[in-house]
Design an enzyme around this catalytic site. Structure first.
Site, short mmCIF file in Angstrom:
data_model
loop_
_atom_site.label_atom_id
_atom_site.label_comp_id
_atom_site.label_asym_id
_atom_site.label_seq_id
_atom_site.Cartn_x
_atom_site.Cartn_y
_atom_site.Cartn_z
N GLY A 176 -77.92 102.36 -50.08
CA GLY A 176 -77.42 102.57 -48.72
C GLY A 176 -76.93 103.99 -48.49
N ASP A 177 -76.19 104.53 -49.44
CA ASP A 177 -75.66 105.89 -49.29
C ASP A 177 -76.77 106.93 -49.28
OD1 ASP A 177 -72.49 105.96 -49.58
OD2 ASP A 177 -73.24 104.34 -50.82
#
Length: 420
Positions: A176-177
Site C-alpha cells: 500500500g505504501d
C-alpha cells in the site's frame, strides 16, 4: 552494480524543483526519494530529537536504520523544532521557496501548525502540496488512523491470498505504501506540468485505501459484471480463472509456471505427456481453451504437479526454457541480489555513508536513455544540512549559531564527526 554516472546527456528532468519532505516512515519518504532521483532538491524535515520514526526501524547497524537509508537517499537533512516560533518562521520561509510539499499526517494535524494546504497556498500559490493518509481527506473514515496493513485488509486484497480456510498471510512488503508513493510521484509531476500553464499549484490527496482498491485488475470487474455472482476468494497456489498459472513444488524448491496461453499449454502438455508416459495430453480437447482448462483445472494440475515433483528446480527450468514456457524459481533475497539480470540492470546501489562506510541498497526501476537516476548520495544524518539550508534562506552565521544553542536547530552527534 551501478556506481557511477554514465548518462550525462541532459539535466535530470526535475532539476530546479525544491521539495519539502515533511513525511515519515514510508509512502511520503518514498515519494521524496523518487523525486530526488529525478533531479529535485529534496529537503527532509524532521523533529528533534528522534526524527522520522523510520530511523528506529530495523534493520539497525551502529544506530543507523537501513529502512531510513533506503527511503531517504539523495535528500538534504533539516532537523527543526517547530514548536518554537523561530523554528516555525524558518519553516515558513522554506515552504515559501518550495515547489512541492509532502506530508503524511492525519488530516487536519498540520493545520494547527499553520502548515496545512490552505495556509501554505496563501503564502505560496504555486505550491504543489501532496498529502498521504490511510483513507484520504474526505469521507466518513478520513480522520481514522491507519497503516498499509489496514488498507491491505480493507481493500479486499488480503482476502484473496493464502490457502483456503486459513488466515490470510502478511504480504511482507509494504504494498500500500509503495504503490501510493509512486502514484504520488506521478500526480506531483502532472501537477507541476499543469502549473506551467496555470501558474497555480494544488492539493493532491492520496489515500492508501484508494490506491489498493484501484489496483484490482480483476476482482472488482468480475464481481460487478457478473452481477455479484463472482466473488474472488483465496485460491492457494494457482489462479482458477487463469489455468495454468501458479506455484509448484520441485524436489529442492518451488517453481512458478505461466502456461495460461493456449500455445504455451500445448507445448507444456506435450513435454509432460512424453516425460510421464502419458502421450496425447496435448490433444485433450478439454484443455484447448482457457475456459476448458479452468473447468477441468484439477484434472490438469495433477500431471503438472507430478512432473514438477519428479525433478529439481534447475531441471524444470531447463526443460521449460527449451519449449519457451515462462517459468522461474521462487528466489530468496540472497539469490535475487546475486542474479546476473539484477546486476546487469543496475538494481543495486553502492553508497558511501559517513557512519557505516559502504552500503548497498535497492535502486529505483527508472531507466532513461538520457538520464542517470542512480542516487549516490546517502540519506542524511539527522540535521546534517541545517546550516546550509538556513544560509540559503538568508540566515547569518550568528543567527544560526543561536538557533543551534537554543535547540531550534538540532543535529545528531554523528554530524559533527562527519564534518570534522
Amino acid at each position: 552494480m551501478q556506481t557511477k554516472n554514465d548518462k550525462n546527456n541532459q539535466p535530470l528532468p526535475l532539476q530546479g524543483i525544491r521539495v519539502i519532505d515533511y513525511s515519515h516512515f514510508l509512502a511520503g519518504p518514498y515519494m521524496g526519494r523518487c523525486l530526488a532521483a529525478l533531479g529535485a532538491e529534496v529537503i527532509k524535515v524532521e523533529r528533534p530529537t528522534a526524527g522520522d520514526a523510520g530511523r528506529a526501524h530495523a534493520f539497525m547497524v551502529d544506530g543507523q536504520s537501513g529502512y531510513f537509508l533506503q527511503q531517504n537517499m539523495g535528500k538534504k537533512g533539516l532537523c527543526i523544532n517547530l514548536k518554537d516560533p523561530r523554528g516555525l518562521a524558518l519553516m515558513h520561509k522554506l515552504t515559501d521557496s518550495a515547489d512541492v510539499f509532502l506530508e503524511n499526517y492525519r488530516p487536519g494535524a498540520l493545520d494547527k501548525l499553520g502548515l496545512g494546504y490552505k495556509a501554505l497556498a496563501e503564502r505560496n500559490p504555486g505550491l504543489v502540496y501532496c498529502s498521504v493518509s490511510a483513507y484520504g481527506h474526505t469521507g466518513p473514515d478520513a480522520r481514522r488512523a491507519g497503516f498499509g496493513l489496514i488498507a491491505e485488509a480493507k481493500s479486499g486484497i488480503m482476502a484473496m491470498v493464502g490457502t483456503p480456510g486459513e488466515p490470510p498471510p502478511l504480504l511482507r512488503i509494504a504494498l500500500g505504501d509503495m504503490y501510493t508513493g509512486i502514484h504520488g510521484v506521478a500526480a506531483i509531476c502532472a501537477a507541476l506540468f499543469g502549473r506551467v500553464r496555470s501558474g497555480q499549484g494544488q492539493h493532491i490527496d492520496m489515500a492508501l485505501y484508494d490506491c489498493l482498491v484501484s489496483m484490482h485488475e480483476y476482482a472488482v470487474q468480475s464481481y460487478t459484471l457478473s452481477g455479484g455472482a463472482e466473488l474472488p476468494v483465496q485460491t492457494g497456489h494457482d489462479l482458477p480463472q487463469s489455468t495454468l498459472y501458479g506455484v509448484f513444488t520441485a524436489t529442492d524448491g518451488y517453481v512458478v509456471i505461466a502456461a495460461q496461453v493456449d500455445d504455451a499449454w500445448k507445448r507444456l502438455a506435450l513435454r509432460i505427456g512424453t516425460d510421464l508416459g502419458q502421450p496425447g495430453l496435448e490433444d485433450d480437447s478439454r484443455f484447448h481453451s482457457l475456459a476448458g482448462r479452468n473447468t477441468h483445472r484439477l484434472e490438469l494440475l495433477q500431471p503438472v504437479r507430478a512432473w514438477v515433483a519428479s525433478r529439481s528446480v534447475a531441471d524444470c527450468l531447463a526443460a521449460l526454457d527449451a519449449i519457451d514456457v515462462p517459468a522461474a524459481k521462487v528466489q530468496n533475497i540472497d539469490e535475487v541480489l546475486a542474479d546476473p539480470q539484477i546486476q546487469a540492470r543496475g538494481m543495486l546501489i553502492e553508497q558511501d555513508h559517513p557512519v557505516l562506510g559502504k552500503v548497498r541498497l535497492p535502486n529505483l526501476p527508472f531507466h532513461f536513455s538520457a538520464y542517470n537516476t542512480t542516487v549516490l548520495q546517502a540519506a542524511p544524518l539527522m540535521g546534517q544540512h541545517n546550516r546550509s539550508i538556513a544560509q540559503s534562506l538568508g540566515y547569518g552565521a550568528d543567527d544560526i549559531a543561536q538557533l543551534e544553542r537554543d535547540g531550534v536547530l538540532y543535529a545528531e552527534a554523528a554530524v559533527a564527526t562527519a564534518e570534522a
